[in-house]
Design a protein around this motif. Sequence first.
Motif, PDB file in Angstrom:
ATOM      1  N   SER A 110      89.514  58.218  55.878  1.00 49.42           N
ATOM      2  CA  SER A 110      88.336  57.363  56.047  1.00 49.42           C
ATOM      3  C   SER A 110      87.577  57.295  54.727  1.00 49.42           C
ATOM      4  O   SER A 110      87.707  58.165  53.867  1.00 49.42           O
ATOM      5  N   TRP A 111      86.754  56.286  54.582  1.00 52.30           N
ATOM      6  CA  TRP A 111      85.957  56.150  53.354  1.00 52.30           C
ATOM      7  C   TRP A 111      85.009  57.335  53.184  1.00 52.30           C
ATOM      8  O   TRP A 111      84.742  57.772  52.081  1.00 52.30           O
ATOM      9  N   LYS A 112      84.536  57.899  54.316  1.00 54.16           N
ATOM     10  CA  LYS A 112      83.637  59.053  54.247  1.00 54.16           C
ATOM     11  C   LYS A 112      84.363  60.275  53.668  1.00 54.16           C
ATOM     12  O   LYS A 112      83.828  60.988  52.823  1.00 54.16           O
ATOM     13  N   LYS A 113      85.582  60.497  54.143  1.00 52.21           N
ATOM     14  CA  LYS A 113      86.389  61.620  53.640  1.00 52.21           C
ATOM     15  C   LYS A 113      86.697  61.426  52.156  1.00 52.21           C
ATOM     16  O   LYS A 113      86.651  62.377  51.373  1.00 52.21           O
ATOM     17  N   VAL A 146      78.141  51.739  49.042  1.00 48.14           N
ATOM     18  CA  VAL A 146      77.430  52.597  49.973  1.00 48.14           C
ATOM     19  C   VAL A 146      76.229  53.143  49.211  1.00 48.14           C
ATOM     20  O   VAL A 146      76.332  53.449  48.020  1.00 48.14           O
ATOM     21  N   THR A 180      72.798  55.752  48.961  1.00 52.41           N
ATOM     22  CA  THR A 180      72.093  56.947  49.398  1.00 52.41           C
ATOM     23  C   THR A 180      70.660  56.821  48.889  1.00 52.41           C
ATOM     24  O   THR A 180      70.300  55.823  48.274  1.00 52.41           O
ATOM     25  N   LEU A 190      82.780  51.671  47.289  1.00 54.12           N
ATOM     26  CA  LEU A 190      83.652  52.437  48.185  1.00 54.12           C
ATOM     27  C   LEU A 190      85.048  52.576  47.583  1.00 54.12           C
ATOM     28  O   LEU A 190      85.623  51.601  47.118  1.00 54.12           O
TER      29      LEU A 190
END
Length: 172
Positions: free
Chosen positions: A7-10, A30, A32, A39
């Motif tokens: 996943s993009w988060k991982k 993304v 913050t 990404l």
Amino acid sequence: MPLRIVSWKKAIILMTLGKVEVIEEYGKEVHTVSFSMRLPSVIRLLRFVRPRYQEIRFTRHNIFLRDEGRCQYCGQRFALRDVTYDHVLPRVRGGMANWENIVTCCRSCNLKKGGRTPEEAGMRLIRVPQKPKWVPSLDGAVGFAGMPESWQNYLPEKKVFFPAFPLSIPGG
């Protein structure tokens, strides 16, 4: 060599830990509180990791993928929801539920064959069923139609790979 789809988060976690290098990026960002970043689309491990062999799970979905969504008697292609599964040697005759005895089948061919062997029903299998030899870490479901363009240079041609995670990009 592609090892796995994450996943993009991982991918972002692996980046911040310094374990991967970003090779390709998506057009989306993304954000913050303190920074924003594009990404990652393709990442490369900085340290060699020996892929470990995993047993390929015997599931309906993997049978469908092995048979490429085709009825193994008439050859017609079907969607996952429209396909049935046939025991080549019927269960009433001792046929087991395993890679070598189950094939995808359309409803009409399944009805025609019934509780008989293909020979008794006057039908032929397109391909003898056997356990697939896929790269086990790439198991899930996406083909070239759903594959991001940035991946094309990193995968062998005319192959379908199956990610462990759905492909979802935030905001897209």
